[in-house]
Write a protein that holds these residues in place. Structure first.
Motif, mmCIF file in Angstrom:
data_model
loop_
_atom_site.group_PDB
_atom_site.id
_atom_site.type_symbol
_atom_site.label_atom_id
_atom_site.label_comp_id
_atom_site.label_asym_id
_atom_site.label_seq_id
_atom_site.Cartn_x
_atom_site.Cartn_y
_atom_site.Cartn_z
ATOM 1 N N ALA A 195 0.820 -1.208 0.000
ATOM 2 C CA ALA A 195 0.000 0.000 0.000
ATOM 3 C C ALA A 195 0.857 1.264 0.000
ATOM 4 C CB ALA A 195 -0.929 -0.005 1.209
ATOM 5 N N SER A 196 2.010 1.211 0.658
ATOM 6 C CA SER A 196 2.890 2.384 0.719
ATOM 7 C C SER A 196 3.757 2.539 -0.527
ATOM 8 C CB SER A 196 3.802 2.288 1.948
ATOM 9 O OG SER A 196 4.759 1.245 1.792
ATOM 10 N N GLY A 197 3.797 1.498 -1.380
ATOM 11 C CA GLY A 197 4.626 1.540 -2.573
ATOM 12 C C GLY A 197 6.054 1.102 -2.348
ATOM 13 N N GLN A 198 6.411 0.696 -1.119
ATOM 14 C CA GLN A 198 7.774 0.226 -0.858
ATOM 15 C C GLN A 198 8.039 -1.119 -1.539
ATOM 16 O OE1 GLN A 198 7.078 0.897 3.521
ATOM 17 N NE2 GLN A 198 9.254 1.439 3.432
ATOM 18 N N LEU A 199 6.980 -1.904 -1.712
ATOM 19 C CA LEU A 199 7.064 -3.173 -2.429
ATOM 20 C C LEU A 199 6.035 -3.176 -3.553
ATOM 21 C CD1 LEU A 199 7.345 -5.786 0.485
ATOM 22 C CD2 LEU A 199 9.187 -5.033 -1.032
ATOM 23 N N ILE A 200 6.328 -3.954 -4.590
ATOM 24 C CA ILE A 200 5.373 -4.145 -5.681
ATOM 25 C C ILE A 200 5.289 -5.637 -5.992
ATOM 26 C CG2 ILE A 200 5.823 -1.884 -6.692
ATOM 27 C CD1 ILE A 200 7.466 -3.363 -8.873
ATOM 28 N N LEU A 201 4.274 -5.991 -6.757
ATOM 29 C CA LEU A 201 4.083 -7.364 -7.235
ATOM 30 C C LEU A 201 4.506 -7.397 -8.703
ATOM 31 C CD1 LEU A 201 0.560 -7.762 -5.659
ATOM 32 C CD2 LEU A 201 2.522 -9.176 -5.025
ATOM 33 N N PRO A 202 5.735 -7.764 -9.006
ATOM 34 C CA PRO A 202 6.205 -7.656 -10.395
ATOM 35 C C PRO A 202 5.520 -8.601 -11.363
ATOM 36 C CG PRO A 202 7.824 -8.805 -9.044
ATOM 37 C CD PRO A 202 6.790 -8.271 -8.106
ATOM 38 N N PHE A 203 4.934 -9.700 -10.845
ATOM 39 C CA PHE A 203 4.331 -10.684 -11.746
ATOM 40 C C PHE A 203 2.819 -10.793 -11.574
ATOM 41 C CE2 PHE A 203 8.588 -12.498 -10.421
ATOM 42 C CZ PHE A 203 9.279 -11.861 -11.442
ATOM 43 N N GLY A 204 2.202 -9.818 -10.957
ATOM 44 C CA GLY A 204 0.752 -9.853 -10.810
ATOM 45 C C GLY A 204 0.314 -10.136 -9.393
ATOM 46 N N ALA A 205 -0.984 -10.309 -9.239
ATOM 47 C CA ALA A 205 -1.615 -10.375 -7.921
ATOM 48 C C ALA A 205 -1.325 -11.682 -7.193
ATOM 49 C CB ALA A 205 -3.124 -10.190 -8.085
ATOM 50 N N PHE A 206 -1.804 -11.730 -5.949
ATOM 51 C CA PHE A 206 -1.710 -12.941 -5.126
ATOM 52 C C PHE A 206 -2.743 -13.952 -5.629
ATOM 53 C CE2 PHE A 206 -0.029 -9.702 -2.223
ATOM 54 C CZ PHE A 206 1.105 -10.346 -1.747
ATOM 55 N N ASP A 207 -2.334 -14.836 -6.501
ATOM 56 C CA ASP A 207 -3.288 -15.799 -7.053
ATOM 57 C C ASP A 207 -2.896 -17.247 -6.746
ATOM 58 O OD1 ASP A 207 -1.072 -16.000 -8.649
ATOM 59 O OD2 ASP A 207 -2.149 -15.838 -10.555
ATOM 60 N N LEU A 208 -1.892 -17.451 -5.866
ATOM 61 C CA LEU A 208 -1.489 -18.805 -5.494
ATOM 62 C C LEU A 208 -1.811 -19.038 -4.024
ATOM 63 C CD1 LEU A 208 -0.088 -21.474 -6.332
ATOM 64 C CD2 LEU A 208 2.036 -20.495 -5.418
ATOM 65 N N PRO A 209 -2.837 -19.842 -3.726
ATOM 66 C CA PRO A 209 -3.127 -20.138 -2.315
ATOM 67 C C PRO A 209 -1.972 -20.908 -1.688
ATOM 68 C CG PRO A 209 -4.946 -20.788 -3.755
ATOM 69 C CD PRO A 209 -3.782 -20.507 -4.639
ATOM 70 N N SER A 210 -1.620 -20.530 -0.479
ATOM 71 C CA SER A 210 -0.598 -21.275 0.257
ATOM 72 C C SER A 210 -1.222 -22.540 0.832
ATOM 73 C CB SER A 210 -0.033 -20.428 1.399
ATOM 74 O OG SER A 210 0.817 -21.209 2.228
ATOM 75 N N PRO A 211 -0.487 -23.660 0.875
ATOM 76 C CA PRO A 211 -1.005 -24.861 1.540
ATOM 77 C C PRO A 211 -1.028 -24.716 3.061
ATOM 78 C CG PRO A 211 1.246 -25.223 0.824
ATOM 79 C CD PRO A 211 0.839 -23.885 0.273
ATOM 80 N N GLN A 212 -0.416 -23.656 3.559
ATOM 81 C CA GLN A 212 -0.402 -23.381 4.990
ATOM 82 C C GLN A 212 -1.391 -22.267 5.299
ATOM 83 O OE1 GLN A 212 1.876 -25.554 6.454
ATOM 84 N NE2 GLN A 212 2.287 -26.166 4.331
ATOM 85 N N ALA A 213 -1.805 -22.199 6.545
ATOM 86 C CA ALA A 213 -2.711 -21.144 6.984
ATOM 87 C C ALA A 213 -2.358 -20.782 8.425
ATOM 88 C CB ALA A 213 -4.176 -21.610 6.882
ATOM 89 N N TYR A 214 -3.003 -19.742 8.934
ATOM 90 C CA TYR A 214 -2.760 -19.295 10.305
ATOM 91 C C TYR A 214 -3.824 -19.912 11.217
ATOM 92 C CZ TYR A 214 0.211 -15.957 7.905
ATOM 93 O OH TYR A 214 1.174 -15.394 7.114
#
Length: 311
Positions: free
Chosen positions: A266-285
């Motif tokens: 949100a602050s622009g310090q990081l970007i997603l160079p290959f697109g959005a979060f579209d890979l679900p992790s097999p782990q969860a909280y």
């Protein structure tokens, strides 16, 4: 009690009135895992604490602590007695407060990354809603031993398999590479995952229990860029938030977890160079706790509040 005394109580070992003060001393020492810290809380000397514990052990014919060079550690009997005492102490505190009241302390254990990036920024909201409940937050990658009763609630990132414990899923996670805008430009990464071959990958080597050091990156490459080989150049950390911090400072490309890196995106310090979060992790909280019949009201309140914070 001699060093070779049996570790199980004999049928004649009974509590006496004089042992109750010693039991409280044991409770405090077990909670701190330290005679010195127990002495500070009880306004005693460490020697007095040690003598009280020794008298309790002799009276019960049980060895409750292992005395190591610089610390003390509960024995199996000590863990069992401490867990029972803690439950009784919770009940007594609630009774003195007029019922199962929302007062007292909660010890929470969390993995460092989720504590830093997700939990700590939200704790002010809980404190405002429950001003009489205090939280003692412990962080680390080590396993939590609930048998000793030293942790009320743990926040884990894993596969949901917690034998002998109770758990509730808090939230899912999604994965995607993240880097600084400058690093993406320098290495030609925007929409070009094949250029990862010339980049430095940042690895969380303890992403989840018993995983390979590069497990997250291999998971993403297999699912989203199978034609790209895992680059040899890397920096390794034991925390996902340190990977993200290194990425912010142009050290390479980190595997971002959506729940943790959103503020930096949100602050622009990081970007997603290959697109959005579209890979679900097999782990969860997961919120994990002892499987005893009922949680104290204050712990249940925190658990419910955290579930309400998840998205």
């Amino acid at each position: 009690m001699a060093a070779g005394a049996p570790s199980r109580a004999t049928p004649g070992a009974m509590l006496t009135a004089s042992q109750f003060a010693n039991l409280h001393t044991f409770l405090v020492a077990a909670r701190h895992a330290s005679f010195a810290l127990a002495a500070q809380e009880l306004a005693l000397t460490p020697s007095a604490v040690s003598h009280r514990i020794a008298r309790l052990e002799a009276g019960l014919d049980l060895r409750l602590f292992e005395r190591l060079t610089r610390q003390v550690k509960l024995t199996a009997d000590g863990e069992r007695i401490f867990a029972a005492l803690q439950i009784g102490w919770d009940g007594l505190q609630a009774a003195l407060a007029g019922g199962d009241a929302l007062t007292g302390g909660i010890t929470v254990h969390a993995r460092p990354s989720v504590a830093q990036c997700w939990l700590v920024p939200r704790l002010a909201g809980f404190a405002a809603q429950y001003p009489d409940v205090s939280i003692d937050l412990r962080v680390g990658n080590e396993s939590v031993d609930f048998r000793a009763g030293q942790v009320d609630l743990a926040l884990h990132y894993g596969d949901g398999h917690f034998p002998g414990l109770a758990s509730r899923k808090l939230m899912d996670e999604w994965l995607a590479p993240v880097c600084s805008p400058a690093y993406a430009r320098e290495h030609g990464l925007l929409d070009a995952p094949h250029n990862l071959s010339g980049a430095t990958l940042l690895h969380d080597t303890l992403a989840w229990p018993a995983c390979a050091p590069d497990a997250e990156w291999r998971l993403w490459l297999d699912g989203r860029a199978p034609e790209v080989n895992l680059p040899a150049r890397s920096l390794r950390f034991d925390r996902a938030d340190l990977c993200a911090q290194a990425a912010i400072h142009h050290a390479g490309v980190a595997m971002g977890r959506r729940q943790l890196v959103q503020p930096w995106l949100a602050s622009g310090q990081l970007i997603l160079p290959f697109g959005a979060f579209d890979l679900p992790s097999p782990q969860a909280y997961y919120l994990v706790h002892s499987a005893r019949a009922a949680l104290p009201a204050r712990v249940q309140a925190l658990l419910d509040w955290l579930l309400g914070q998840a998205i």
